[in-house]
Scaffold this motif. Sequence first.
Motif, short mmCIF file in Angstrom:
data_model
loop_
_atom_site.label_atom_id
_atom_site.label_comp_id
_atom_site.label_asym_id
_atom_site.label_seq_id
_atom_site.Cartn_x
_atom_site.Cartn_y
_atom_site.Cartn_z
N THR A 97 5.41 -4.52 -5.13
CA THR A 97 4.58 -3.40 -4.73
C THR A 97 5.41 -2.13 -4.75
O THR A 97 6.65 -2.19 -4.73
CB THR A 97 4.03 -3.61 -3.31
OG1 THR A 97 5.14 -3.57 -2.38
CG2 THR A 97 3.28 -4.93 -3.18
N PRO A 98 4.76 -0.97 -4.75
CA PRO A 98 5.53 0.28 -4.63
C PRO A 98 6.41 0.29 -3.38
O PRO A 98 7.53 0.81 -3.42
CB PRO A 98 4.46 1.37 -4.58
CG PRO A 98 3.32 0.78 -5.38
CD PRO A 98 3.34 -0.69 -5.02
N ASP A 99 5.95 -0.32 -2.29
CA ASP A 99 6.78 -0.37 -1.08
C ASP A 99 7.99 -1.29 -1.28
O ASP A 99 9.08 -0.99 -0.80
CB ASP A 99 5.97 -0.79 0.14
CG ASP A 99 6.68 -0.45 1.44
OD1 ASP A 99 7.14 0.71 1.57
OD2 ASP A 99 6.80 -1.35 2.30
N ASP A 100 7.81 -2.41 -1.98
CA ASP A 100 8.96 -3.28 -2.31
C ASP A 100 10.00 -2.48 -3.09
O ASP A 100 11.20 -2.57 -2.81
CB ASP A 100 8.54 -4.48 -3.17
CG ASP A 100 7.65 -5.47 -2.47
OD1 ASP A 100 7.74 -5.61 -1.24
OD2 ASP A 100 6.86 -6.14 -3.19
N ARG A 102 10.47 0.75 -3.14
CA ARG A 102 11.09 1.72 -2.23
C ARG A 102 12.12 1.05 -1.34
O ARG A 102 13.22 1.58 -1.12
CB ARG A 102 10.02 2.41 -1.37
CG ARG A 102 10.57 3.47 -0.41
CD ARG A 102 9.50 3.99 0.54
NE ARG A 102 9.00 2.97 1.45
CZ ARG A 102 9.64 2.53 2.53
NH1 ARG A 102 10.82 3.03 2.85
NH2 ARG A 102 9.10 1.61 3.30
N LEU A 103 11.80 -0.13 -0.85
CA LEU A 103 12.71 -0.82 0.07
C LEU A 103 13.99 -1.31 -0.61
O LEU A 103 14.97 -1.57 0.09
CB LEU A 103 11.99 -1.97 0.76
CG LEU A 103 11.00 -1.53 1.84
CD1 LEU A 103 10.11 -2.69 2.26
CD2 LEU A 103 11.73 -0.93 3.03
N ARG A 106 16.81 0.94 0.45
CA ARG A 106 17.09 1.02 1.89
C ARG A 106 18.01 -0.13 2.29
O ARG A 106 18.13 -1.13 1.57
CB ARG A 106 15.77 0.93 2.68
CG ARG A 106 14.67 1.90 2.26
CD ARG A 106 15.05 3.38 2.35
NE ARG A 106 15.59 3.66 3.66
CZ ARG A 106 16.58 4.52 3.91
NH1 ARG A 106 17.14 5.19 2.93
NH2 ARG A 106 17.02 4.71 5.13
N GLY A 111 13.73 -4.08 5.25
CA GLY A 111 12.63 -4.73 4.56
C GLY A 111 12.25 -6.04 5.21
O GLY A 111 13.03 -6.64 5.93
N PRO A 182 11.96 6.56 -5.63
CA PRO A 182 10.79 6.54 -4.74
C PRO A 182 10.97 7.55 -3.60
O PRO A 182 12.09 7.89 -3.24
CB PRO A 182 10.75 5.11 -4.21
CG PRO A 182 12.12 4.57 -4.41
CD PRO A 182 12.75 5.34 -5.54
#
Length: 183
Positions: A97-100, A102-103, A106, A111, A182
């Motif tokens: 996913t886009p959040d994956d 992005r993570l 980090r 995550g 991201p």
Amino acid sequence: MTRTRPTSPRIPPIEHLADRIREKTAGGVVQAINMGATLGTNRKVAKAMSAVSDVLLHQGSIPPRLRELVILRMGWNCSCVYEFGQHTLYALSVGLTPDDVRLTTRPIDEGQWSDVERAVLQMTDDLFADDCVTDTTWADLEGHFDHSQIIEFLCAATCYRMGCAMFNSCGVQREPGVPGWPT
């Protein structure tokens, strides 16, 4: 993480190679045109890198999601927006996913990674930091993968690290439509 990177090509892409790669693009799919047209300056190296990438991306045995986590993490660690952007597209196509995505930029603890995802991300960080996987991380990897798969993960991380170093140093620029970092 901000590091100085060239803002224009140090080795310009060879135009006739870029045109040939564009011709092979079907249905508007973004391809690594600038990478191929830059590496084409040395055809033997380009052929060898293409062969390794083909094995890792199309013939490998490790799950594509995990492979892309490793490549994205190495791209981030190396501050290689070109590699990160290209593999954001791959990652989204294999279910991240886009959040994956992005993570992957980090700290691992931010995550909600599974144990196996955490192990391959830590392996990537170990290799980036010291060019050697720690004993703790190695034990985690052996709890999830056989030695053949561990070799493939190591190769993915280190081969893409080499690519990041080359693309950063040559000043390979993203193609239109390829995402950057991201937000």
